[in-house]
Design an enzyme around this catalytic site. Structure first.
Site, PDB file in Angstrom:
ATOM      1  N   HIS A  72     -16.836 -29.074  24.337  1.00  0.00           N
ATOM      2  CA  HIS A  72     -16.784 -29.242  22.863  1.00  0.00           C
ATOM      3  C   HIS A  72     -17.774 -30.338  22.487  1.00  0.00           C
ATOM      4  CE1 HIS A  72     -14.315 -29.464  18.963  1.00  0.00           C
ATOM      5  NE2 HIS A  72     -15.355 -30.271  18.807  1.00  0.00           N
ATOM      6  N   HIS A 120     -20.932 -31.668  19.543  1.00  0.00           N
ATOM      7  CA  HIS A 120     -21.725 -31.552  18.311  1.00  0.00           C
ATOM      8  C   HIS A 120     -23.131 -32.058  18.595  1.00  0.00           C
ATOM      9  CE1 HIS A 120     -18.237 -30.712  15.718  1.00  0.00           C
ATOM     10  NE2 HIS A 120     -17.597 -31.469  16.595  1.00  0.00           N
ATOM     11  N   LYS A 168     -15.216 -20.420  16.638  1.00  0.00           N
ATOM     12  CA  LYS A 168     -14.532 -21.652  16.244  1.00  0.00           C
ATOM     13  C   LYS A 168     -13.783 -21.463  14.942  1.00  0.00           C
ATOM     14  CE  LYS A 168     -13.376 -25.974  16.151  1.00  0.00           C
ATOM     15  NZ  LYS A 168     -13.911 -27.202  16.596  1.00  0.00           N
ATOM     16  N   HIS A 203      -9.637 -25.870  15.671  1.00  0.00           N
ATOM     17  CA  HIS A 203      -9.429 -27.227  15.153  1.00  0.00           C
ATOM     18  C   HIS A 203      -7.999 -27.216  14.619  1.00  0.00           C
ATOM     19  CE1 HIS A 203     -10.638 -31.151  13.368  1.00  0.00           C
ATOM     20  NE2 HIS A 203      -9.492 -30.895  12.752  1.00  0.00           N
ATOM     21  N   HIS A 228      -9.519 -30.670  21.260  1.00  0.00           N
ATOM     22  CA  HIS A 228      -9.238 -32.100  21.076  1.00  0.00           C
ATOM     23  C   HIS A 228      -7.790 -32.376  20.697  1.00  0.00           C
ATOM     24  CE1 HIS A 228     -10.104 -30.789  17.028  1.00  0.00           C
ATOM     25  NE2 HIS A 228     -11.419 -30.885  17.156  1.00  0.00           N
ATOM     26  N   ASP A 274     -16.077 -33.757  22.134  1.00  0.00           N
ATOM     27  CA  ASP A 274     -16.177 -33.842  20.671  1.00  0.00           C
ATOM     28  C   ASP A 274     -17.118 -34.973  20.267  1.00  0.00           C
ATOM     29  OD1 ASP A 274     -15.770 -33.063  18.069  1.00  0.00           O
ATOM     30  OD2 ASP A 274     -13.833 -34.040  17.854  1.00  0.00           O
TER      31      ASP A 274
HETATM   32  O1  DOR Z   1     -14.261 -36.415  14.279  1.00  0.00           O
HETATM   33  C1  DOR Z   1     -14.748 -35.301  14.129  1.00  0.00           C
HETATM   34  N1  DOR Z   1     -16.051 -35.112  13.876  1.00  0.00           N
HETATM   35  N2  DOR Z   1     -13.928 -34.237  14.189  1.00  0.00           N
HETATM   36  C2  DOR Z   1     -14.349 -33.006  13.888  1.00  0.00           C
HETATM   37  O2  DOR Z   1     -13.561 -32.102  13.937  1.00  0.00           O
HETATM   38  C3  DOR Z   1     -15.731 -32.768  13.445  1.00  0.00           C
HETATM   39  C4  DOR Z   1     -16.632 -33.814  13.904  1.00  0.00           C
HETATM   40  C5  DOR Z   1     -17.970 -33.789  13.210  1.00  0.00           C
HETATM   41  O3  DOR Z   1     -18.567 -32.727  13.118  1.00  0.00           O
HETATM   42  O4  DOR Z   1     -18.413 -34.862  12.779  1.00  0.00           O
HETATM   43 ZN    ZN Z   2     -15.575 -31.340  17.012  1.00  0.00          ZN
END
Ligand code: DOR
Ligand code: ZN
Length: 350
Positions: free
Chosen positions: A18, A20, A104, A141, A179, A252
């Site tokens: 997971h 970003h 997702k 999520h 998460h 995450d």
């Molecule tokens: O803390 C987070 N940041 N949780 C999420 O679900 C998304 C993520 C983000 O994309 O910044």
């Molecule tokens: Zn995330």
């Protein structure tokens, strides 16, 4: 895995289930931080606009590969962002071509860029049924967005009112509870069969809600789902270090520039890509579970996703306390690294 008396540990190369990576200047800056230690990652689709179709996922994959520095290898495992307009046939084709490894689910309004997410679950039932047929996992999520539900209860309420009914109504759907942050999340993950798994982040093994709120507000510890009480953190540590196949690492890691974290309405996300592996070695050593770190970072995830484990390896060594930079400098602005708040003596060799 080999563990030596000189305090080094060699694991199959880990994956991040997971992650970003964002896009543009941020992608360029954060991708090497992950690719340095991880062979593959499940890439979150919550860009602006979101990655909804197979074509968009293919284009995003190309941008990720183009941003990878010469000499580094890394495989992005792409996902699609589920909307009420997602076409089952598009999802099936993206899966059949090997491009997409998961879909997702963001309940609309739950987190960063989730406005295109799902409000009415009946509208996505045909897609979920197709996914159950073809064995394509749904990454959830897991928080309700109902205004009346306290933010610290949103995961537990999601499990009871959304996730459990959804799994019962689409038998065979493979689900990853992303998460997880609560005892209830751990218990529900354990109640499932091999169609259910859960990812755990690095930061939720370290912080509880006091870290965010006591002695002044700490925006760099704010993420979603928000860290909960200490007993929940302890349940997550027990689950992550248990070696059980249903639990694996999903960092995450979610970079935001400092200007947006240190803000009157600060963004959610902890940036952990750089120091996750040393911090995890510290946690697993504290729990007397160094021999189970490889299961968490390198074996359980591929088993759930039906992918081979990595053939390359990664060595962690214990020594001097590490001095990471406070910030990663990007062309979009500085991004603060997750600070565990204690000295970490492990580093990744090489
Ligand atoms: O803390 C987070 N940041 N949780 C999420 O679900 C998304 C993520 C983000 O994309 O910044
Ligand atoms: Zn995330």
């Amino acid at each position: 895995m080999t563990e030596n008396p000189d305090q080094s540990l060699t694991l199959r190369r880990p994956d991040d289930w997971h992650l970003h990576l964002r896009d543009g200047a941020m992608l360029k800056a954060v991708l090497p931080e992950t690719a340095r230690h991880f062979a593959r990652a499940i890439i979150m689709p919550n860009l602006v606009p979101p990655v909804v179709t197979g074509d968009q996922a293919a284009a995003y994959r190309e941008r990720i590969l183009a941003a990878l520095p010469e000499g580094m290898s890394f495989t992005p495992l792409m996902t699609l962002y589920l909307t009420e307009g997602t076409e089952p046939a598009d999802v099936a084709a993206a899966h059949a071509s090997g491009l997409v490894k998961a879909v997702k689910l963001y309940p609309a309004g739950a987190t960063t860029n989730s406005n295109s997410g799902v409000r009415d679950f009946d509208k996505v039932r045909p897609v979920l049924e197709t996914m159950a047929e073809i064995g394509l996992p749904l990454c959830t999520h897991g928080e309700v967005t109902t205004a009346e539900v306290d933010i610290f209860d949103r995961e537990a309420v999601f499990i009871d009112t959304v996730l459990d009914p959804l799994r019962r109504s689409v038998p065979g759907l493979r689900v990853v509870m992303e998460h997880i942050t609560t005892e209830q999340g751990v218990a529900y993950a354990r109640s499932g069969g091999d169609d259910l798994a859960a990812t755990i982040t690095t930061h939720h093994l370290i912080i509880n809600r006091n870290h965010i709120l006591v002695g002044g507000i700490k925006p760099h510890y704010y993420c979603l789902p928000v860290a909960k009480r200490e007993h929940h953190r302890l349940a997550l540590r027990a689950a992550a270090t248990s070696g059980e196949a249903r639990f694996f690492l999903g960092t995450d890691s979610a970079p935001h520039v400092d200007a947006l974290k240190e803000h009157a309405c600060g963004c959610a996300g902890c940036f952990t890509a750089t120091n996750t592996m040393p911090i995890l070695a510290h946690v697993f050593e504290e729990e007397g579970a160094l021999d189970r770190l490889e299961a968490f970072t390198s074996l359980n995830g591929p088993a759930f996703y039906g992918l081979p484990v990595n053939e390359t390896s990664l060595t962690l060594r214990k020594g001097e306390a590490q001095n990471w930079p406070d910030k990663l400098l990007t062309e979009a602005g500085p991004v603060t690294l997750f600070n565990p708040g204690f000295p970490v003596h492990w580093h990744v060799e090489g």
